[in-house]
Motif scaffolding. Structure first.
Motif, PDB file in Angstrom:
ATOM      1  N   GLY A  78       0.840  -1.316   0.066  1.00 58.86           N
ATOM      2  CA  GLY A  78       0.020   0.127  -0.092  1.00 58.86           C
ATOM      3  C   GLY A  78       0.958   1.346  -0.070  1.00 58.86           C
ATOM      4  O   GLY A  78       2.136   1.123  -0.318  1.00 58.86           O
ATOM      5  N   VAL A  79       0.237   2.388   0.323  1.00 54.82           N
ATOM      6  CA  VAL A  79       1.046   3.695   0.340  1.00 54.82           C
ATOM      7  C   VAL A  79       0.348   4.641   1.313  1.00 54.82           C
ATOM      8  O   VAL A  79      -0.739   4.527   1.609  1.00 54.82           O
ATOM      9  CB  VAL A  79       0.795   4.450  -1.117  1.00 54.82           C
ATOM     10  CG1 VAL A  79      -0.723   4.640  -1.300  1.00 54.82           C
ATOM     11  CG2 VAL A  79       1.715   5.513  -1.203  1.00 54.82           C
ATOM     12  N   ARG A 120      -2.497  14.659   8.929  1.00 58.77           N
ATOM     13  CA  ARG A 120      -2.365  13.011   9.340  1.00 58.77           C
ATOM     14  C   ARG A 120      -1.930  12.453   8.169  1.00 58.77           C
ATOM     15  O   ARG A 120      -2.218  12.582   7.016  1.00 58.77           O
ATOM     16  CB  ARG A 120      -3.787  12.589   9.889  1.00 58.77           C
ATOM     17  CG  ARG A 120      -4.475  13.389  10.991  1.00 58.77           C
ATOM     18  CD  ARG A 120      -5.740  12.736  11.432  1.00 58.77           C
ATOM     19  NE  ARG A 120      -5.878  11.370  11.575  1.00 58.77           N
ATOM     20  CZ  ARG A 120      -6.808  10.684  11.841  1.00 58.77           C
ATOM     21  NH1 ARG A 120      -7.860  11.294  11.839  1.00 58.77           N
ATOM     22  NH2 ARG A 120      -6.647   9.476  11.975  1.00 58.77           N
ATOM     23  N   ARG A 121      -1.498  11.061   8.635  1.00 56.60           N
ATOM     24  CA  ARG A 121      -1.296  10.231   7.381  1.00 56.60           C
ATOM     25  C   ARG A 121      -2.325   9.229   7.213  1.00 56.60           C
ATOM     26  O   ARG A 121      -2.782   8.670   8.262  1.00 56.60           O
ATOM     27  CB  ARG A 121       0.182   9.680   7.730  1.00 56.60           C
ATOM     28  CG  ARG A 121       1.445  10.618   7.961  1.00 56.60           C
ATOM     29  CD  ARG A 121       2.589   9.872   7.382  1.00 56.60           C
ATOM     30  NE  ARG A 121       2.678   9.485   6.180  1.00 56.60           N
ATOM     31  CZ  ARG A 121       2.959  10.393   4.977  1.00 56.60           C
ATOM     32  NH1 ARG A 121       3.291  11.537   5.149  1.00 56.60           N
ATOM     33  NH2 ARG A 121       3.204   9.665   3.742  1.00 56.60           N
ATOM     34  N   HIS A 122      -2.406   8.853   6.034  1.00 56.00           N
ATOM     35  CA  HIS A 122      -3.573   7.806   5.680  1.00 56.00           C
ATOM     36  C   HIS A 122      -2.866   6.735   5.044  1.00 56.00           C
ATOM     37  O   HIS A 122      -2.181   6.889   4.052  1.00 56.00           O
ATOM     38  CB  HIS A 122      -4.866   8.540   5.042  1.00 56.00           C
ATOM     39  CG  HIS A 122      -5.433   9.586   5.793  1.00 56.00           C
ATOM     40  ND1 HIS A 122      -6.429   9.399   6.706  1.00 56.00           N
ATOM     41  CD2 HIS A 122      -4.972  11.071   5.980  1.00 56.00           C
ATOM     42  CE1 HIS A 122      -6.787  10.470   7.038  1.00 56.00           C
ATOM     43  NE2 HIS A 122      -5.901  11.436   6.854  1.00 56.00           N
ATOM     44  N   GLU A 123      -3.454   5.717   5.262  1.00 57.06           N
ATOM     45  CA  GLU A 123      -2.917   4.458   4.453  1.00 57.06           C
ATOM     46  C   GLU A 123      -3.896   4.068   3.386  1.00 57.06           C
ATOM     47  O   GLU A 123      -5.162   3.889   3.784  1.00 57.06           O
ATOM     48  CB  GLU A 123      -2.846   3.170   5.447  1.00 57.06           C
ATOM     49  CG  GLU A 123      -1.613   3.265   6.519  1.00 57.06           C
ATOM     50  CD  GLU A 123      -0.315   3.352   6.074  1.00 57.06           C
ATOM     51  OE1 GLU A 123      -0.120   2.787   4.959  1.00 57.06           O
ATOM     52  OE2 GLU A 123       0.252   4.206   6.615  1.00 57.06           O
ATOM     53  N   LEU A 124      -3.508   3.695   2.236  1.00 56.99           N
ATOM     54  CA  LEU A 124      -4.289   3.522   0.983  1.00 56.99           C
ATOM     55  C   LEU A 124      -3.841   2.113   0.451  1.00 56.99           C
ATOM     56  O   LEU A 124      -2.709   1.888   0.471  1.00 56.99           O
ATOM     57  CB  LEU A 124      -4.365   4.506  -0.233  1.00 56.99           C
ATOM     58  CG  LEU A 124      -4.867   5.891   0.112  1.00 56.99           C
ATOM     59  CD1 LEU A 124      -4.765   6.534  -1.052  1.00 56.99           C
ATOM     60  CD2 LEU A 124      -6.449   5.633   0.322  1.00 56.99           C
ATOM     61  N   HIS A 125      -4.915   1.148   0.133  1.00 57.55           N
ATOM     62  CA  HIS A 125      -4.495   0.009  -0.295  1.00 57.55           C
ATOM     63  C   HIS A 125      -5.512  -0.389  -1.451  1.00 57.55           C
ATOM     64  O   HIS A 125      -6.717  -0.298  -1.145  1.00 57.55           O
ATOM     65  CB  HIS A 125      -4.616  -1.200   0.713  1.00 57.55           C
ATOM     66  CG  HIS A 125      -3.491  -1.106   1.972  1.00 57.55           C
ATOM     67  ND1 HIS A 125      -2.276  -1.704   1.868  1.00 57.55           N
ATOM     68  CD2 HIS A 125      -3.781  -0.335   3.017  1.00 57.55           C
ATOM     69  CE1 HIS A 125      -1.789  -1.587   2.976  1.00 57.55           C
ATOM     70  NE2 HIS A 125      -2.537  -0.600   3.510  1.00 57.55           N
ATOM     71  N   ALA A 126      -4.868  -0.758  -2.792  1.00 52.25           N
ATOM     72  CA  ALA A 126      -6.135  -1.114  -3.709  1.00 52.25           C
ATOM     73  C   ALA A 126      -6.719  -2.182  -3.543  1.00 52.25           C
ATOM     74  O   ALA A 126      -7.731  -2.186  -3.947  1.00 52.25           O
ATOM     75  CB  ALA A 126      -5.155  -1.043  -5.186  1.00 52.25           C
ATOM     76  N   THR A 127      -6.486  -3.210  -2.981  1.00 50.11           N
ATOM     77  CA  THR A 127      -7.112  -4.261  -2.289  1.00 50.11           C
ATOM     78  C   THR A 127      -6.429  -4.710  -1.005  1.00 50.11           C
ATOM     79  O   THR A 127      -5.355  -4.669  -0.805  1.00 50.11           O
ATOM     80  CB  THR A 127      -6.909  -5.404  -3.343  1.00 50.11           C
ATOM     81  OG1 THR A 127      -7.938  -6.314  -3.349  1.00 50.11           O
ATOM     82  CG2 THR A 127      -5.574  -6.059  -3.442  1.00 50.11           C
ATOM     83  N   PRO A 128      -7.188  -5.255  -0.264  1.00 53.05           N
ATOM     84  CA  PRO A 128      -7.037  -5.533   1.182  1.00 53.05           C
ATOM     85  C   PRO A 128      -5.427  -6.368   1.589  1.00 53.05           C
ATOM     86  O   PRO A 128      -4.849  -6.131   2.391  1.00 53.05           O
ATOM     87  CB  PRO A 128      -7.983  -6.168   1.753  1.00 53.05           C
ATOM     88  CG  PRO A 128      -9.156  -5.912   0.909  1.00 53.05           C
ATOM     89  CD  PRO A 128      -8.645  -5.628  -0.433  1.00 53.05           C
ATOM     90  N   ALA A 129      -5.458  -7.527   0.606  1.00 48.51           N
ATOM     91  CA  ALA A 129      -4.174  -8.386   1.045  1.00 48.51           C
ATOM     92  C   ALA A 129      -3.590  -8.886  -0.439  1.00 48.51           C
ATOM     93  O   ALA A 129      -3.483 -10.007  -0.625  1.00 48.51           O
ATOM     94  CB  ALA A 129      -4.924  -9.414   1.791  1.00 48.51           C
TER      95      ALA A 129
END
Length: 350
Positions: free
Chosen positions: A152-153, A160-169
């Motif tokens: 992720g990114v 604040r910092r936010h985590e982004l994932h195109a798909t969970p796993a």
């Protein structure tokens, strides 16, 4: 050396077909390419065109990947300025999860349509200085790459910092390619260390192709994605048992491209017999002949020799064929016999 062969599909719609018929014909073509050992099967993105049903590569890719067993399936390409990078990342991360090791994400910068349709696709989004989505293309490519990463990114927003994932796993990511018909994407792919494909099947001249590939190779910088330059060639091809029949079957697509290049009204793709009745204006005959010479239109042995020669000329080990063989009156509407014949004859071993 005989190059590996792949397929480019625009999902052409003939005068005797519905969109559903055209999709079924492409599914049959993808299954055949899979059986014959073709390397990859890419779907284009074009909008609001009466002869093209390839409007949504990820949807078509899901259909084609589900109908095949081993062939790589990809976009040739997703026109990134038409889409939010996060949406593209999500779509292709999900495709890769469903078909691991078989997904290619080819990214283009062109609109793939006319100005009015482009405006509607982007909901009128542009700025006073021009097309902001195109201007930000390099950043959007980076965003897609980052968001599809298996880790992720993290982005900073509102303190604040936010985590982004195109798909969970995710456990793997699609192969990323940059596509282009000018030197812009060649420079960008070289700078970012990504694989690159120049639209030889669509470009104006062999010199344009040579210049773009040379520019890419000479400027390439190794990256985490790729250690050395990687590219292949794209060609339009109509192959039949005789050169004469190959020329007949190429005529509908030649006339479609002639209309596109001369600004004539576009129509569904004609059947061979319909195309043979059309008179080409004398002023356009030179352009038609130039396209005919550039395409691979021939009997099987000569066509395979021409493709091998083109691969050698441009120093590539893979050629992606857009099979343009047309259909005849009475052919089944859910199949594309001319296009299937081209794939069979090119894959045959002497």
């Amino acid at each position: 050396m005989t190059p590996a062969l792949s397929v480019l599909d625009l999902v052409p719609v003939r005068t005797d077909q519905t969109t559903g018929d055209a999709v079924q014909a492409s599914l049959a073509l993808a299954r055949l390419a899979d059986e014959l050992g073709y390397t990859r099967y890419w779907l284009a993105e074009h909008h609001n065109m009466p002869a093209v049903a390839a409007t949504n590569p990820p949807v078509l890719m899901a259909l084609m990947a589900s109908a095949t067993r081993r062939i790589r399936v990809g976009s040739g390409g997703v026109m990134l300025p038409n889409h939010a990078p996060m949406v593209v990342a999500e779509q292709f991360a999900l495709l890769e999860a469903a078909f691991p090791g078989r997904i290619d994400l080819g990214i283009g910068r062109a609109p793939g349509t006319d100005p009015v349709t482009r405006y509607v696709l982007r909901d009128g989004a542009s700025d006073a200085m021009g097309d902001s989505a195109v201007d930000r293309f390099p950043d959007h490519v980076d965003n897609v790459l980052a968001m599809m990463d298996t880790t992720g990114v993290s982005i900073a927003l509102g303190g604040r910092r936010h985590e982004l994932h195109a798909t969970p796993a995710a456990t793997s990511v699609p192969a990323i390619w940059l596509l282009g018909s000018s030197d812009y994407s060649a420079r960008l792919a070289a700078e970012k260390g990504l694989p690159y494909v120049f639209a030889h099947h669509f470009a104006g001249s062999a010199a344009d192709t040579r210049a773009a590939i040379d520019l890419y190779r000479s400027g390439f910088r190794p990256s985490d994605q790729l250690a050395e330059p990687r590219t292949f060639l794209t060609v339009n091809a109509s192959v039949a048992e005789t050169r004469e029949e190959a020329e007949r079957q190429a005529l509908p697509q030649l006339l479609t491209m002639l209309r596109l290049r001369t600004g004539a009204p576009l129509t569904a793709q004609q059947l061979v017999e319909e195309a043979e009745k059309e008179e080409v204006p004398e002023a356009h005959q030179g352009l038609l002949d130039a396209m005919r010479r550039r395409w691979v239109i021939d009997a099987p042995a000569a066509a395979r020799e021409r493709i091998a020669a083109l691969a050698g000329e441009y120093g590539v080990d893979e050629v992606m064929v857009n099979p343009v063989g047309g259909a005849h009156v009475g052919d089944p509407v859910d199949r594309a016999p001319g296009r299937e014949q081209t794939l069979r004859l090119l894959a045959a071993v002497d």
